[in-house]
Design an enzyme around this catalytic site. Structure first.
Site, short mmCIF file in Angstrom:
data_model
loop_
_atom_site.label_atom_id
_atom_site.label_comp_id
_atom_site.label_asym_id
_atom_site.label_seq_id
_atom_site.Cartn_x
_atom_site.Cartn_y
_atom_site.Cartn_z
CD GLU A 22 23.93 2.50 -23.12
OE1 GLU A 22 23.00 3.20 -23.57
OE2 GLU A 22 24.33 1.47 -23.68
NE ARG B 20 13.13 3.94 -26.88
CZ ARG B 20 14.21 3.24 -26.55
NH1 ARG B 20 15.03 3.71 -25.63
NH2 ARG B 20 14.45 2.08 -27.10
CG ASP C 182 21.00 -4.31 -16.55
OD1 ASP C 182 21.40 -5.28 -15.91
OD2 ASP C 182 19.79 -4.05 -16.67
CE LYS D 138 15.01 2.86 -32.05
NZ LYS D 138 13.71 2.24 -32.30
CG PHE E 146 12.24 -3.53 -16.42
CD1 PHE E 146 11.54 -2.58 -17.14
CD2 PHE E 146 13.08 -4.39 -17.10
CE1 PHE E 146 11.67 -2.48 -18.51
CE2 PHE E 146 13.21 -4.31 -18.48
CZ PHE E 146 12.49 -3.35 -19.18
#
Length: 181
Positions: A100, A166, A104, A44, A153
């Site tokens: 994408e 998001r 990572d 997502k 993060f």
């Protein structure tokens, strides 16, 4: 929307994101002239970059979507990649551009690229909005990179923690107090 103590800082502003998307769109437009482009969104997280990037690619193209997971609700890759939603298009003859949100460890994209290559496309390249090379475990590099970021993060602009954040219009560094880091 978001509590003050949930973010350490803003990493990329809305304006910086718009400039990144415009640059990526120009590069992709130049590179895929006279190609049979199929842009594949990895759901997502890539929804935001995909939607904005498509508006900046000035070429005829097709789009499709895949849902692939290696995270679950955690903060690091489990190393096990599973396809949740596969493509609807036969890839033969297409120049595939995987879009994408973040590169990572590379485990997910490395596996995904290998899977797509078995389907005989003309080519497979990767466009990632964010690249976090300090965490790379798989031998993979993106062909198009929006921004290289530190090992923090991050959330926002499609990136999440446990399906939250998001919809932030910027990219922020999540406070470790939120995820127990």
């Amino acid at each position: 929307m978001i509590k003050e103590n949930e973010l350490k800082s803003v990493l990329l502003s809305e304006e910086e994101i718009k400039a990144i998307v415009k640059r990526l769109g120009s590069e992709i437009t130049a590179d895929y002239k006279d190609k049979n482009l199929l842009v594949v969104s990895v759901l997502k997280g890539s929804v935001m970059i995909m939607a904005d990037l498509l508006r900046e690619i000035k070429l005829p193209l097709k789009i499709d979507f895949m849902a692939v997971s290696s995270y679950g609700s955690g903060t690091s890759s489990s190393g096990t990649v599973k396809i949740i939603k596969d493509l609807d298009i036969n890839l033969g003859g297409y120049d595939i551009l995987i879009v994408e949100d973040i590169l990572d460890s590379g485990a997910t994209l490395s596996s995904l690229k290998e899977i797509l290559l078995t389907r005989k496309p003309a080519s497979v390249k990767i466009c990632t909005f964010l690249d976090k090379p300090d965490r790379r475990k798989a031998d993979i590099k993106a062909d198009y990179v929006g921004a290289v970021i530190p090992d923090e993060f991050v959330v926002g602009y499609g990136l999440d923690y446990d399906e939250k954040y998001r919809n932030l219009p910027f990219v922020g560094i999540l406070s470790p107090s939120v995820y127990g880091g």
